[in-house]
Design a protein around this motif. Structure first.
Motif, short mmCIF file in Angstrom:
data_model
loop_
_atom_site.label_atom_id
_atom_site.label_comp_id
_atom_site.label_asym_id
_atom_site.label_seq_id
_atom_site.Cartn_x
_atom_site.Cartn_y
_atom_site.Cartn_z
N ASN A 8 -20.74 5.95 16.91
CA ASN A 8 -19.87 5.76 18.06
C ASN A 8 -19.14 7.07 18.32
N ILE A 9 -19.18 7.53 19.55
CA ILE A 9 -18.44 8.75 19.88
C ILE A 9 -17.33 8.37 20.87
N SER A 10 -16.12 8.75 20.50
CA SER A 10 -14.95 8.41 21.32
C SER A 10 -14.37 9.68 21.92
N PHE A 11 -14.29 9.69 23.24
CA PHE A 11 -13.68 10.80 23.96
C PHE A 11 -12.23 10.41 24.26
N ILE A 12 -11.30 11.09 23.61
CA ILE A 12 -9.89 10.71 23.66
C ILE A 12 -9.15 11.46 24.77
N ASP A 13 -8.34 10.72 25.53
CA ASP A 13 -7.50 11.34 26.56
C ASP A 13 -6.42 12.17 25.86
N ILE A 51 -12.49 14.57 20.07
CA ILE A 51 -13.63 13.64 19.98
C ILE A 51 -13.68 13.09 18.55
N ILE A 52 -13.87 11.78 18.44
CA ILE A 52 -14.01 11.14 17.12
C ILE A 52 -15.41 10.57 17.01
N LEU A 53 -16.08 10.83 15.89
CA LEU A 53 -17.45 10.35 15.68
C LEU A 53 -17.55 9.64 14.32
N PRO A 54 -17.32 8.32 14.28
CA PRO A 54 -17.60 7.56 13.06
C PRO A 54 -19.08 7.14 13.05
N TYR A 55 -19.67 7.05 11.86
CA TYR A 55 -21.09 6.73 11.78
C TYR A 55 -21.42 6.11 10.43
N VAL A 56 -22.57 5.45 10.39
CA VAL A 56 -23.16 4.95 9.14
C VAL A 56 -24.66 5.18 9.24
N ALA A 57 -25.31 5.57 8.14
CA ALA A 57 -26.72 5.92 8.19
C ALA A 57 -27.42 5.45 6.91
N LEU A 58 -28.63 4.95 7.07
CA LEU A 58 -29.53 4.65 5.95
C LEU A 58 -30.57 5.74 5.91
N THR A 59 -30.63 6.49 4.80
CA THR A 59 -31.42 7.72 4.78
C THR A 59 -32.48 7.71 3.69
#
Length: 205
Positions: free
Chosen positions: A33-38, A194-202
């Motif tokens: 999820n990428i969040s563009f913050i004001d 910008i905030i980018l939280p993520y989860v990945a199976l690698t």
């Protein structure tokens, strides 16, 4: 005295090897999820989220220190707009986002504990966000150059891994490409954070 120095040097070498962390490549499926913050109101933001893939590489340099590179590419399933901390409105019907991609290069502090790696660091990043507004059929690509501050945790199970993290990007430059022209954006509420939280199976190799 020489024996003591030799013993200490040997212990340092062994501990340095043990705590160096796992060097190597990883690739897998990711949800991000990428969040563009004001910049004028952190409770107002646009959130673009979906499934994609992640490719990364970590190279240990010193005990507890290494270099990390990541590439994320996400194909969003939803776009939501939150105003002043209120309920998020789904704007997917009027604001299309085919993909967003980000590449990062960072210096990381690494703390390996058995099968777990804990990392934190900072570096430089580039984010590309493809978008289209249906209201006036405007297509554009936004380019963000930023300093990311990253925290992440990864579990290693043989050739597989589970990774989760959050990158907080402090944008220092933004450009927009539209109608084959690229111009720098100076006055934009969403060109700072910008905030980018993520989860990945690698797969690790």
């Amino acid at each position: 005295m020489k024996k003591i120095i030799l013993a200490l040097a040997t212990a340092l070498l062994i501990s340095g090897t043990a705590f160096a962390g796992r060097s190597g490549f990883e690739a897998g499926v990711a949800y991000g999820n990428i969040s563009f913050i004001d910049k004028n109101n952190f409770r107002t933001h646009i959130d673009v989220s979906g499934w994609g893939f992640e490719v990364g590489y970590y190279q240990s340099l010193l005990p507890f220190v290494g270099l990390q590179g990541n590439i994320f590419c996400v194909f969003p399933g939803s776009v939501k707009h939150t105003v002043n901390g209120g309920s998020a409105s789904d704007i997917s019907a009027s604001y299309k986002s085919p993909y967003f991609a980000t590449g990062e290069a960072m210096v990381m502090l690494n703390l390996p504990i058995a099968i777990l790696d804990l990392r934190a660091g900072a570096g430089i990043s580039y984010t590309m966000h493809d978008a289209e507004t249906k209201l006036n059929s405007t297509k554009f690509v936004s380019h963000y150059f930023a300093v990311p501050v990253s925290v992440a945790a990864a579990i290693h199970l043989g050739g597989f891994g589970l990774k989760a993290g959050c990158d907080m990007n402090f944008v220092f430059s933004k450009y927009i490409t539209q109608d084959n022209k690229t111009e720098k954006v100076e006055n934009d509420n969403f060109n700072t954070f910008i905030i980018l939280p993520y989860v990945a199976l690698t797969f690790n190799f």
